[in-house]
Design an enzyme around this catalytic site. Structure first.
Site, PDB file in Angstrom:
ATOM      1  N   GLU A   2       0.866  -1.177   0.000  1.00  0.00           N
ATOM      2  CA  GLU A   2       0.000   0.000   0.000  1.00  0.00           C
ATOM      3  C   GLU A   2       0.908   1.235   0.000  1.00  0.00           C
ATOM      4  OE1 GLU A   2      -3.463  -0.342   2.852  1.00  0.00           O
ATOM      5  OE2 GLU A   2      -2.277  -2.070   3.491  1.00  0.00           O
ATOM      6  N   ARG A  47       5.837 -12.538   9.943  1.00  0.00           N
ATOM      7  CA  ARG A  47       6.446 -11.269   9.587  1.00  0.00           C
ATOM      8  C   ARG A  47       7.789 -11.146  10.309  1.00  0.00           C
ATOM      9  NH1 ARG A  47       3.271  -6.182  11.493  1.00  0.00           N
ATOM     10  NH2 ARG A  47       5.287  -5.231  11.117  1.00  0.00           N
ATOM     11  N   LYS A  73       4.314   0.837   9.931  1.00  0.00           N
ATOM     12  CA  LYS A  73       4.392   2.068   9.130  1.00  0.00           C
ATOM     13  C   LYS A  73       3.730   3.233   9.853  1.00  0.00           C
ATOM     14  CE  LYS A  73       3.094   0.499   4.963  1.00  0.00           C
ATOM     15  NZ  LYS A  73       2.772   0.533   3.517  1.00  0.00           N
TER      16      LYS A  73
END
Length: 559
Positions: free
Chosen positions: A33, A259, A269
């Site tokens: 994104e 992750r 983020k």
């Protein structure tokens, strides 16, 4: 770039799919994104998605899932493309955007409405959350769930036409409000948002939700394996439901992996954006940041990051990787490729009284003892030099093998010197300079050089040295897990950056371009920063020479 089979569980699944003919090819994608800069965790995903495609002779797309224009910017798109290229991967002609498919996504939504699988809901966001229920209690159906197909089609078309205010209506999938999986309790798939999109401008005032757009974008592109991190595991039933509800044949298979969590930093983020916007760091590419651009600016190589991602492997269980492991990988990479040079970060002037004042010798110095093919260079030596202030002690402890009054040390590539006299500032008592003598018979590498001393110091000729600024970076956070406390910024390391303005480096550095990497003898690995110019050199410390991870690994291997 090539990759080798690693035998991880994702590759085992893919190989079974190929054997069973579920898929006759491998097609992956990296779908960021564009709402921030990529970090080291994304590097793991990039390496896995592009590397897997390479391993099986398949394809990997780069796709921007740009469904939320309120948080997306062209700056982020450009930075992501630069990061992927820098890591060594190429998407060829397969650059896509979810916004490429907005019309098709709208048509799929109409298809869901006609099939009785979606409806327009007037509940507010707070009411939707309230009606959703909890992990132990089922949700409650919206009073608008029973609207007719005709009414829903009319309302959805009018939503697109801009007749309704932001947040006043949404389109929801009609699934199961009693499902134990909260993601299946009639999730929102479209919302009204009057925000200018970085690609489509003001053409749309309704935008698809990520969980709706993502699986359909995968299907439109012919993706076979949708590889994502474990936080999307609970979303997989919704991923599959969307594709089945619109009759996608042979849909993509979503596979989740753990992750990357790295010690002494944050990998969100949202939190990284907070650090940037509140001025805790100088920007997304601040060398203390775990962003790929920050690591690149600090001096990390793409090879070291790919090596790190391969070494940590692919697993299902989440864990935290010690940042020392990443530092170990860059040391190993630069050990063979970085030229050795001399730089004095905290200078102390040394005058060699018995060395002629008008004499300059050019001494031979090996560029990299680990890589003889890198050759040698010539280093100027003169009567006045600089050494590190920490390399002299007036009243040293017993095992101090550096310079002190009456003691001898060797100057790297040069001569043995002896400290004869210390000059101090009359006001403060601080040491200003040292007066030494040298033994002309001890020139390094000469046939007459036979005397041995325990200490060897780096140095630079004062007459020829280039002044530089050096930035010493440490971990951004004090704790291994900075998110243990409610306010993660309370764990910021106040000493994560030290700027030294009075440093001196060899003339070898003249004209060094940003991104050039060196090993400063006895100091660590350094990189020329982008702030460097003809008027002044600026260096970032990439990593120190001490490799605690290698010592730990070696100890464990021998136990």
């Amino acid at each position: 770039m090539t990759t080798a089979k690693t035998g991880n569980f994702i590759h085992n699944i893919i190989e079974e799919h190929l054997r069973s003919k579920k898929y006759d090819r491998v097609h992956t994608r990296f779908p960021p994104e564009p709402n921030g800069y990529l970090h080291i965790g994304h590097a793991k995903s990039i390496c896995l998605n592009f590397g897997t495609a390479l391993l099986y002779g398949g394809l990997c797309n780069l796709r921007f899932d740009d469904t939320n224009p309120s948080k997306e910017e062209v700056e982020y798109v450009d930075s992501i493309k630069e990061d992927v290229r820098w890591l060594g991967f190429d998407w060829g002609d397969r650059l896509f955007y979810a916004s490429d498919y907005f019309e098709r996504l709208y048509e799929y939504a109409v298809q869901l409405i006609k099939a009785g699988k979606a409806y327009v809901c007037d509940l507010s966001p707070d009411e939707i959350r309230l009606y959703r229920g909890t992990l132990t209690q089922p949700g409650k159906e919206s009073p608008y769930r029973s609207r007719s197909v005709e009414e829903n089609l009319d309302l959805f078309e009018r939503m697109r036409a801009g007749e309704f205010a932001d947040g006043s209506k949404v389109l929801r999938a009609k699934i199961d409000m009693a499902s134990p999986n909260l993601n299946l309790r009639d999730p929102v798939i479209y919302r009204i948002m009057r925000a200018t999109h970085h690609r489509t401008g003001d053409k749309w005032c309704i935008y698809p939700m990520y969980d709706y757009a993502h699986p359909l974008s995968d299907a439109i592109e012919g993706i076979t394996h949708s590889i994502c991190t474990c936080e999307f595991e609970d979303h997989r039933p919704l991923y599959d439901w969307v594709l089945e509800a619109v009759n996608i044949k042979n849909p993509p298979q979503q596979i989740e992996f753990a992750r990357l969590n790295l010690s002494h930093t944050v990998m969100s983020k949202r939190k990284l954006r907070h650090l940037v916007e509140k001025g805790y760091v100088s920007g997304w590419d601040d060398p203390r940041m775990p962003t790929i651009s920050g690591l690149r600016r600090r001096g990390y190589t793409p090879e070291s990051i790919r090596d790190f991602c391969e070494r940590i492997g692919v697993a299902k269980a989440n864990s935290v990787v010690d940042i020392a492991y990443l530092e170990h990988c860059i040391r190993e990479d630069l050990n063979l490729r970085a030229p050795r040079v001399m730089a004095v970060l905290r200078p102390l002037k040394v005058i060699i009284d018995n060395y002629p004042g008008d004499r300059v010798e050019m001494l031979d110095a090996q560029n990299n003892p680990e890589n003889p093919d890198m050759g040698t260079r010539r280093v100027p030596f003169s009567r006045v030099i600089y050494i590190e202030r920490d390399d002299f002690m007036e009243d040293p402890p017993k095992k101090f093998f550096r310079l002190s009054p009456g003691k001898e040390v060797r100057l790297k590539h040069a001569y043995i010197i002896k400290c004869e006299r210390v000059v101090k500032d009359e006001q403060t008592g601080a040491i200003i300079e040292l007066h030494c003598t040298y033994d002309p018979e001890t020139r390094s590498g000469s046939s007459a050089d036979s005397r041995k001393v325990k200490g060897t110091l780096h140095w630079v000729s004062a007459e020829h040295a280039i002044k530089a600024e050096v930035r010493l970076y440490d971990h951004l956070f004090l704790k291994d897990n900075p998110e243990e406390d409610e306010d993660f910024t309370s764990n910021l390391n106040p000493n994560s950056l030290e700027v030294l303005n009075e440093c001196y480096v060899e003339p070898e550095f003249a004209g060094a371009k940003p991104g050039t990497r060196f090993q400063f003898l006895r100091q660590g690995y350094f990189c020329v920063d982008r702030d460097s110019s003809e008027s002044g050199l600026v260096f970032n410390r990439i990593v120190s020479l001490k490799d605690s991870w290698a010592k730990i690994a070696g100890k464990n291997a021998g136990s």
